[in-house]
Design a protein around this motif. Structure first.
Motif, PDB file in Angstrom:
ATOM      1  N   ALA A   4       8.987  -7.550  -4.494  1.00 45.94           N
ATOM      2  CA  ALA A   4       7.811  -7.724  -3.650  1.00 45.94           C
ATOM      3  C   ALA A   4       8.105  -8.719  -2.545  1.00 45.94           C
ATOM      4  O   ALA A   4       8.832  -9.698  -2.751  1.00 45.94           O
ATOM      5  N   LEU A   5       7.531  -8.470  -1.368  1.00 48.56           N
ATOM      6  CA  LEU A   5       7.714  -9.404  -0.263  1.00 48.56           C
ATOM      7  C   LEU A   5       6.488  -9.411   0.630  1.00 48.56           C
ATOM      8  O   LEU A   5       5.787  -8.417   0.768  1.00 48.56           O
ATOM      9  N   ASP A   6       6.234 -10.572   1.234  1.00 43.70           N
ATOM     10  CA  ASP A   6       5.104 -10.709   2.138  1.00 43.70           C
ATOM     11  C   ASP A   6       5.508 -11.545   3.340  1.00 43.70           C
ATOM     12  O   ASP A   6       6.124 -12.609   3.197  1.00 43.70           O
ATOM     13  N   THR A   7       5.161 -11.049   4.536  1.00 44.04           N
ATOM     14  CA  THR A   7       5.454 -11.767   5.778  1.00 44.04           C
ATOM     15  C   THR A   7       4.207 -11.856   6.651  1.00 44.04           C
ATOM     16  O   THR A   7       4.302 -11.903   7.867  1.00 44.04           O
ATOM     17  N   ASP A  60      18.686  -1.734 -10.166  1.00 44.43           N
ATOM     18  CA  ASP A  60      17.710  -1.839 -11.252  1.00 44.43           C
ATOM     19  C   ASP A  60      16.275  -1.710 -10.749  1.00 44.43           C
ATOM     20  O   ASP A  60      15.354  -1.533 -11.558  1.00 44.43           O
ATOM     21  N   LEU A  61      16.078  -1.836  -9.449  1.00 46.07           N
ATOM     22  CA  LEU A  61      14.722  -1.810  -8.897  1.00 46.07           C
ATOM     23  C   LEU A  61      14.142  -0.402  -8.957  1.00 46.07           C
ATOM     24  O   LEU A  61      14.826   0.576  -8.669  1.00 46.07           O
ATOM     25  N   THR A  62      12.880  -0.326  -9.315  1.00 46.39           N
ATOM     26  CA  THR A  62      12.196   0.968  -9.382  1.00 46.39           C
ATOM     27  C   THR A  62      11.113   1.096  -8.325  1.00 46.39           C
ATOM     28  O   THR A  62      10.500   2.161  -8.188  1.00 46.39           O
ATOM     29  N   GLY A  63      10.851   0.020  -7.593  1.00 45.95           N
ATOM     30  CA  GLY A  63       9.831   0.082  -6.555  1.00 45.95           C
ATOM     31  C   GLY A  63       9.848  -1.156  -5.685  1.00 45.95           C
ATOM     32  O   GLY A  63      10.323  -2.220  -6.092  1.00 45.95           O
ATOM     33  N   ILE A  64       9.336  -0.992  -4.458  1.00 41.21           N
ATOM     34  CA  ILE A  64       9.211  -2.090  -3.510  1.00 41.21           C
ATOM     35  C   ILE A  64       7.738  -2.249  -3.180  1.00 41.21           C
ATOM     36  O   ILE A  64       7.022  -1.258  -2.968  1.00 41.21           O
ATOM     37  N   VAL A  65       7.273  -3.495  -3.128  1.00 43.75           N
ATOM     38  CA  VAL A  65       5.882  -3.793  -2.793  1.00 43.75           C
ATOM     39  C   VAL A  65       5.863  -4.710  -1.584  1.00 43.75           C
ATOM     40  O   VAL A  65       6.572  -5.721  -1.554  1.00 43.75           O
ATOM     41  N   ALA A  66       5.051  -4.370  -0.582  1.00 43.75           N
ATOM     42  CA  ALA A  66       4.980  -5.187   0.631  1.00 43.75           C
ATOM     43  C   ALA A  66       3.539  -5.564   0.935  1.00 43.75           C
ATOM     44  O   ALA A  66       2.621  -4.748   0.797  1.00 43.75           O
ATOM     45  N   GLY A  67       3.347  -6.806   1.354  1.00 40.51           N
ATOM     46  CA  GLY A  67       2.033  -7.227   1.822  1.00 40.51           C
ATOM     47  C   GLY A  67       1.722  -6.554   3.151  1.00 40.51           C
ATOM     48  O   GLY A  67       2.536  -6.586   4.072  1.00 40.51           O
ATOM     49  N   THR A  68       0.564  -5.932   3.257  1.00 42.15           N
ATOM     50  CA  THR A  68       0.206  -5.189   4.467  1.00 42.15           C
ATOM     51  C   THR A  68      -0.628  -5.997   5.449  1.00 42.15           C
ATOM     52  O   THR A  68      -1.078  -5.497   6.455  1.00 42.15           O
ATOM     53  N   GLY A  69      -0.820  -7.279   5.140  1.00 42.84           N
ATOM     54  CA  GLY A  69      -1.608  -8.112   6.031  1.00 42.84           C
ATOM     55  C   GLY A  69      -3.077  -8.117   5.632  1.00 42.84           C
ATOM     56  O   GLY A  69      -3.396  -7.836   4.482  1.00 42.84           O
ATOM     57  N   PRO A  70      -3.930  -8.438   6.612  1.00 43.26           N
ATOM     58  CA  PRO A  70      -3.655  -8.552   8.036  1.00 43.26           C
ATOM     59  C   PRO A  70      -2.762  -9.736   8.364  1.00 43.26           C
ATOM     60  O   PRO A  70      -2.704 -10.713   7.630  1.00 43.26           O
ATOM     61  N   GLY A  71      -2.088  -9.606   9.506  1.00 47.57           N
ATOM     62  CA  GLY A  71      -1.205 -10.656   9.957  1.00 47.57           C
ATOM     63  C   GLY A  71      -0.791 -10.412  11.392  1.00 47.57           C
ATOM     64  O   GLY A  71      -0.996  -9.327  11.930  1.00 47.57           O
ATOM     65  N   LEU A  80       7.276  -5.165   6.567  1.00 53.39           N
ATOM     66  CA  LEU A  80       7.054  -3.765   6.230  1.00 53.39           C
ATOM     67  C   LEU A  80       8.264  -2.900   6.568  1.00 53.39           C
ATOM     68  O   LEU A  80       8.606  -1.985   5.816  1.00 53.39           O
ATOM     69  N   VAL A  81       8.917  -3.197   7.685  1.00 54.18           N
ATOM     70  CA  VAL A  81      10.135  -2.452   8.017  1.00 54.18           C
ATOM     71  C   VAL A  81      11.222  -2.744   6.980  1.00 54.18           C
ATOM     72  O   VAL A  81      11.925  -1.836   6.519  1.00 54.18           O
ATOM     73  N   SER A  82      11.355  -4.012   6.586  1.00 54.21           N
ATOM     74  CA  SER A  82      12.355  -4.375   5.576  1.00 54.21           C
ATOM     75  C   SER A  82      12.077  -3.643   4.267  1.00 54.21           C
ATOM     76  O   SER A  82      12.998  -3.128   3.619  1.00 54.21           O
ATOM     77  N   ALA A  83      10.812  -3.595   3.867  1.00 51.81           N
ATOM     78  CA  ALA A  83      10.450  -2.910   2.622  1.00 51.81           C
ATOM     79  C   ALA A  83      10.819  -1.437   2.689  1.00 51.81           C
ATOM     80  O   ALA A  83      11.358  -0.868   1.728  1.00 51.81           O
ATOM     81  N   ARG A  84      10.537  -0.795   3.823  1.00 52.81           N
ATOM     82  CA  ARG A  84      10.865   0.625   3.962  1.00 52.81           C
ATOM     83  C   ARG A  84      12.375   0.852   3.936  1.00 52.81           C
ATOM     84  O   ARG A  84      12.854   1.838   3.366  1.00 52.81           O
ATOM     85  N   PRO A  93      10.114   4.231  -4.426  1.00 58.81           N
ATOM     86  CA  PRO A  93       8.874   4.240  -3.643  1.00 58.81           C
ATOM     87  C   PRO A  93       8.535   2.857  -3.089  1.00 58.81           C
ATOM     88  O   PRO A  93       8.869   1.828  -3.685  1.00 58.81           O
ATOM     89  N   VAL A  94       7.863   2.860  -1.945  1.00 59.12           N
ATOM     90  CA  VAL A  94       7.379   1.633  -1.314  1.00 59.12           C
ATOM     91  C   VAL A  94       5.861   1.677  -1.290  1.00 59.12           C
ATOM     92  O   VAL A  94       5.268   2.657  -0.824  1.00 59.12           O
ATOM     93  N   ARG A  95       5.241   0.630  -1.794  1.00 58.15           N
ATOM     94  CA  ARG A  95       3.784   0.577  -1.844  1.00 58.15           C
ATOM     95  C   ARG A  95       3.283  -0.665  -1.131  1.00 58.15           C
ATOM     96  O   ARG A  95       4.020  -1.645  -0.956  1.00 58.15           O
TER      97      ARG A  95
END
Length: 215
Positions: A4-7, A60-71, A80-84, A93-95
């Motif tokens: 998971a990541l958030d920017t 080992d990762l089965t999914g990526i999670v990204a903070g969608t903001g607002p920001g 979001l680009v990094s997550a994709r 999958p990316v959620r």
């Protein structure tokens, strides 16, 4: 196993979360950058540090999670680009999860409250929540003086925005960061959206329009 990541704020948050470890899951690593406004330079190194600290390989990762903001446009786009890119490279999958929801999920309160993050331009992104963390309003952007419009002046206000405008609200509290580990926990419960950014307004830099004809 989730990355998971958030920017959505000036700082980058990254976490590795084992969503197979029982009902609550387990946070294996959680890191936050110490250099504000360095999203592009911080994401990849933090991801590598988090994976190494968790003892987890990329495969080992089965999914990526990204903070969608607002920001703000630039920082949010980096995450979001990094997550994709990670999702495409790993074939997982990316959620997305609203970043304000992640702050709200970490609040312990017996009353409704408002989450705020810095929108710059002397404004705040915000949304209202019930005492159990359920979002009551869509994310919006307003001047600090207008965030509590229609709400009692003593409404509890939490989130990174209270650090930017400490005197704007009568009652403030924590958390004051967006924690990627909470993003992952929400994603593990199925509380996800498409990984599309919530901008709420146009970016600072826009392409110029066609030149005007000179008569």
């Amino acid at each position: 196993m989730l990355l998971a990541l958030d920017t959505s704020t000036p700082l980058v948050s990254v976490a590795v979360y084992d969503d197979t470890a029982g009902h609550e899951g387990t946070v294996l690593a959680s890191l936050t950058s110490d250099r504000p406004m360095k999203h592009g330079e911080s994401v990849a190194p933090l991801v590598e540090q988090a994976l190494a600290g968790a003892g987890v390989a990329r495969g080992d990762l089965t999914g990526i999670v990204a903070g969608t903001g607002p920001g703000p446009f630039t920082g949010l786009r980096v995450g979001l680009v990094s997550a994709r890119v990670f999702g495409l490279a790993l074939g997982v999958p990316v959620r997305g999860v609203c970043s304000l929801d992640a702050v709200a999920a970490a609040v312990s309160s017996s009353e409704s409250f408002v989450v705020v993050t810095d929108a710059r331009r002397k404004e705040l992104f915000h949304a209202s929540y019930s005492s159990d963390g359920r979002r009551l309003t869509d994310p919006a952007v307003s001047r600090p003086a207008d965030v509590l419009a229609g709400l009692p002046e003593d409404t509890l206000v939490v989130g990174p925005g209270v650090l930017v405008y400490p005197d704007a609200f009568a009652r403030t509290g924590g958390p004051t960061t967006v924690d990627a580990a909470v993003l992952a926990r929400l994603a593990a419960t199925g509380a996800t959206t498409e990984p599309e950014p919530i901008y709420l307004r146009r970016p600072d830099a826009v392409a110029p329009g066609p030149p005007k004809k000179v008569s």
